[in-house]
Write a protein that holds these residues in place. Structure first.
Motif, PDB file in Angstrom:
ATOM      1  N   PRO A 223       6.349  -9.582  12.814  1.00  0.00           N
ATOM      2  CA  PRO A 223       6.719 -10.415  11.467  1.00  0.00           C
ATOM      3  C   PRO A 223       7.581 -11.536  11.635  1.00  0.00           C
ATOM      4  CG  PRO A 223       6.401  -8.317  11.084  1.00  0.00           C
ATOM      5  CD  PRO A 223       6.557  -8.383  12.816  1.00  0.00           C
TER       6      PRO A 223
ATOM      7  N   GLN B 124       2.051 -13.528   2.714  1.00  0.00           N
ATOM      8  CA  GLN B 124       2.237 -12.051   3.142  1.00  0.00           C
ATOM      9  C   GLN B 124       1.476 -11.265   2.479  1.00  0.00           C
ATOM     10  OE1 GLN B 124       6.583 -11.762   3.634  1.00  0.00           O
ATOM     11  NE2 GLN B 124       6.412 -12.049   5.837  1.00  0.00           N
TER      12      GLN B 124
ATOM     13  N   GLN C  29      -0.831  -7.114   3.186  1.00  0.00           N
ATOM     14  CA  GLN C  29      -1.026  -5.977   4.069  1.00  0.00           C
ATOM     15  C   GLN C  29      -1.980  -6.326   5.349  1.00  0.00           C
ATOM     16  OE1 GLN C  29      -2.648  -2.444   2.078  1.00  0.00           O
ATOM     17  NE2 GLN C  29      -2.531  -1.213   4.084  1.00  0.00           N
ATOM     18  N   ARG C  30      -2.804  -7.389   5.114  1.00  0.00           N
ATOM     19  CA  ARG C  30      -3.769  -7.645   6.181  1.00  0.00           C
ATOM     20  C   ARG C  30      -3.284  -8.774   7.202  1.00  0.00           C
ATOM     21  NH1 ARG C  30      -8.244  -5.089   5.927  1.00  0.00           N
ATOM     22  NH2 ARG C  30      -9.481  -6.660   7.379  1.00  0.00           N
ATOM     23  N   SER C  31      -2.634  -9.766   6.681  1.00  0.00           N
ATOM     24  CA  SER C  31      -2.185 -11.021   7.667  1.00  0.00           C
ATOM     25  C   SER C  31      -0.969 -11.583   7.082  1.00  0.00           C
ATOM     26  CB  SER C  31      -3.320 -11.880   7.601  1.00  0.00           C
ATOM     27  OG  SER C  31      -3.412 -12.243   6.415  1.00  0.00           O
ATOM     28  N   GLN C  32      -0.426 -12.571   7.848  1.00  0.00           N
ATOM     29  CA  GLN C  32       0.587 -13.546   7.340  1.00  0.00           C
ATOM     30  C   GLN C  32       0.153 -15.137   7.649  1.00  0.00           C
ATOM     31  OE1 GLN C  32       1.512  -9.443   8.272  1.00  0.00           O
ATOM     32  NE2 GLN C  32       1.587 -11.061   9.907  1.00  0.00           N
TER      33      GLN C  32
ATOM     34  N   SER D 103      -1.672  -8.485  10.757  1.00  0.00           N
ATOM     35  CA  SER D 103      -0.825  -7.534  10.146  1.00  0.00           C
ATOM     36  C   SER D 103      -0.432  -6.389  11.525  1.00  0.00           C
ATOM     37  CB  SER D 103      -1.121  -6.817   9.222  1.00  0.00           C
ATOM     38  OG  SER D 103      -0.332  -5.952   8.836  1.00  0.00           O
TER      39      SER D 103
ATOM     40  N   ASN E  22      -0.162  -3.490  10.748  1.00  0.00           N
ATOM     41  CA  ASN E  22      -0.462  -2.135  10.471  1.00  0.00           C
ATOM     42  C   ASN E  22      -1.935  -2.074  10.943  1.00  0.00           C
ATOM     43  OD1 ASN E  22       1.574  -2.144   8.329  1.00  0.00           O
ATOM     44  ND2 ASN E  22       0.439  -3.440   6.984  1.00  0.00           N
TER      45      ASN E  22
END
Length: 595
Positions: free
Chosen positions: A285, A303, A305-308, A326, A328
């Motif tokens: 991140p 931002q 849970q899946r991407s930024q 992400s 995750n």
């Protein structure tokens, strides 16, 4: 005329596609004029390298110029050489069937046009055409005419093609279908699963007319038993022996054969696939001020849970958007594959109304991609600021969205996640589709993988019922999503009273009731309501054919709904006018006398 192109070129690893190029064939071919004065057959094989091997595959073509056609030899030569060139020039995102159909349709019209100097089209530029396209773990068969395609698998020989010919007597027959014979072309198409060690034999009638299917099976079986480890030279040797034997049996036609052996198929082990996908690390991140490959983060745009998504600048002060995966999902191979495909498809969509993926001329140290930076607002933000905007303004925006969607469809790609958050309006009022994360790419879907891919990726409020129910979707699914957006822009709320997202069965979808947009916004004309109602039909085949037709209906009043200019009765029907006037005057006179 044998053609063999790019065979066994050194492999090129292409990092823009998350697939391994491990398909390998052993091939051989031969062609002789036999007892004829010239060879009217044409054959060709093309084995590309790198990304083309993944997206387009290996092609083998055989063609027989029709003897009664003066241009038969030229027709077969043109069909083989041009197909091998033009097929690989079609977009990587197209399926084999679409790519081959486009090329063959153009070839057929060209040959048919060349043959118009002859009174009988059968005497012009006419030839048979049979081809195999090996892509990933599937072989695609294209066939018209009486050349043949056989498959030898585990000791059994199967004729895959069907002869398009009619017998007149024991020694004469004529073609019922061929390239260049008619302006319309009907090509047999099949997609079949390939197995390792499969053998495929393509022949012209100068060979297969001299053998029974049993005799061919015996010859291939004996040859394979003698040479369990085939090579290109051995395959060519088999083709030449077949030609020699057919000639000895009295064949009076040209003699051509191709033999292809499936030596290796793409790896299907999940560990191998994950290893290939994880060659680039996930970036951590990022925060404002940090740098990645020379790109400095100036703003954090989004931002989840899946991407930024970050706003970044390079050393030349050029501004871009950077999208990163992400952490995750660092162990999720299907997620990594889809993220890698986002930039791949973005580079292949060229439209003013689709955000452009930026070209990078330096190696990446991590998994991410860049797009152009767009100053402006999302359609979701625009909707908050423009409740029930003027119809004319909405239609102008919808036309631009449709142009973007159409650019995807021309690449045989479904967007699958059209929604206000994924549509951007720049300060210059240019509308752009900005996300590729849920795209279905027909050409890529043909590449086999052991991964379990997500089929429902869009937002339920905007997703077509057939996608939610797991049916095969086409462009009309994106049309449905576009209609939902159009309804929301015009009516100020979602269609079906916002109940679409709660449906997960066919019965639930069928219970939905369309609420006229005109009820919520009286400024919406009835013809627009009619177009939206049709586009939002639960049954895909009852919607418009494509997004272009939807926009046409939204912007064009139907004939019975167009406002009519008032024409006085005296102009429309003078006799009736004076009759009515006389009656009124008579009644007025009677009334005055009685009073």
């Amino acid at each position: 005329m044998p053609l063999k192109l790019d065979t066994h070129a050194s492999p090129v690893i292409d990092h823009t596609l998350p697939f391994a190029t491990s398909l390998q064939l052993v091939v051989g071919q031969a062609s002789e004029k036999g007892r004829k004065s010239q060879n009217e057959d044409a054959i060709g094989i093309r084995i590309p390298s790198g990304v083309s091997l993944m997206t387009k595959g290996i092609v083998s073509v055989i063609s027989d110029g029709v003897s009664t056609a003066e241009g038969g030899a030229q027709a077969s030569a043109i069909s083989v050489s041009n197909f091998l060139a033009d097929y690989y020039s079609t977009p990587d995102s197209w399926s084999v069937q679409t790519s081959s159909a486009k090329v063959l349709t153009a070839l057929n019209r060209w040959l048919y046009g060349l043959g118009q100097d002859y009174r009988d089209a059968r005497r012009g530029f006419v030839c048979t055409f049979s081809a195999l396209v090996f892509k990933s773990c599937t072989v695609h068969m294209l066939h018209v005419g009486d050349s043949r395609i056989y498959r030898f698998r585990r000791g059994e020989l199967t004729q895959l093609s069907h002869d398009h010919s009619t017998k007149i007597n024991a020694s004469h027959q004529y073609l019922t279908r061929a390239l260049g014979m008619d302006v319309k072309l009907d090509v047999d198409y099949k997609a079949l699963t390939v197995e390792q060690d499969d053998l495929y034999l393509l022949t012209t009638d100068g060979i297969h007319d001299q053998f029974t299917e049993f005799e061919l099976r015996q010859k291939i079986s004996c040859f394979y038993q003698l040479h369990p480890q085939l090579s290109d030279d051995l395959c060519e040797q088999f083709c030449r022996k077949l030609i020699t034997k057919a000639f000895e049996l009295g064949s009076k036609d040209n003699l051509s054969a191709q033999l292809l052996c499936v030596h290796q198929l793409p790896k299907q082990a999940i560990d191998d696939v994950y290893h290939h996908l994880s060659q680039r690390p996930f970036p951590p991140p990022l925060s404002v001020g940090m740098k990645l490959d020379g790109y400095k983060v100036t703003h954090i745009i989004h931002q989840s849970q899946r991407s930024q998504v970050y706003r970044v600048e390079n050393d030349q002060q050029h501004t871009f958007c950077m999208k990163t995966p992400s952490v995750n999902y660092i162990d999720d191979a299907a997620y990594i594959e889809r993220f890698m495909l986002e930039s791949w498809i973005g580079q292949r969509i060229n439209s003013t109304h689709v955000v452009k993926v930026a070209e990078q001329h330096q190696p990446k140290s991590a998994l991410y991609y860049l797009t152009e930076f767009l100053p402006g607002v999302s359609l979701a933000q625009w909707l908050v600021q423009h409740k029930k905007a003027p119809v004319e303004e909405v239609l102008l925006l919808l036309k631009q969205i449709e142009l973007g969607v159409r650019a995807f469809h021309r690449r045989e790609t479904l967007h699958q996640d059209l929604k206000p958050d994924n549509i951007f309006i720049t300060r210059d009022s240019v509308v752009k589709i900005i996300d590729f994360g849920s795209c279905y790419i027909k050409g890529v879907a043909e590449i086999s993988t052991p991964l379990t891919r997500d089929h429902i990726l869009g937002t339920a409020d905007y997703t077509a019922p057939e996608v939610i129910l797991g049916y095969q979707a086409d462009g009309r699914a994106d049309l449905f999503s576009l209609a939902v957006i159009a309804y929301e822009m015009l009516a100020g709320e979602l269609p079906f009273n916002g109940k679409l997202a709660k449906c997960n069965t066919r019965q639930a979808f069928l219970r939905l009731e369309y609420v006229n947009a005109h009820t919520l916004n009286p400024m919406v004309p009835t013809w627009i309501d009619d177009a939206l109602k049709k586009a939002l039909n639960i049954e895909p085949n009852l919607r418009q054919a494509d997004t272009c037709e939807l926009i046409h209906q939204l912007t064009t009043p139907s004939a019975h709904q167009r406002p009519q200019h008032f024409v006085p009765l005296i102009s429309r029907n003078p006799v009736r006018f004076w009759q009515v006037t006389s009656i009124v005057l008579f009644l007025a006179l009677v009334t005055s006398l009685l009073v």
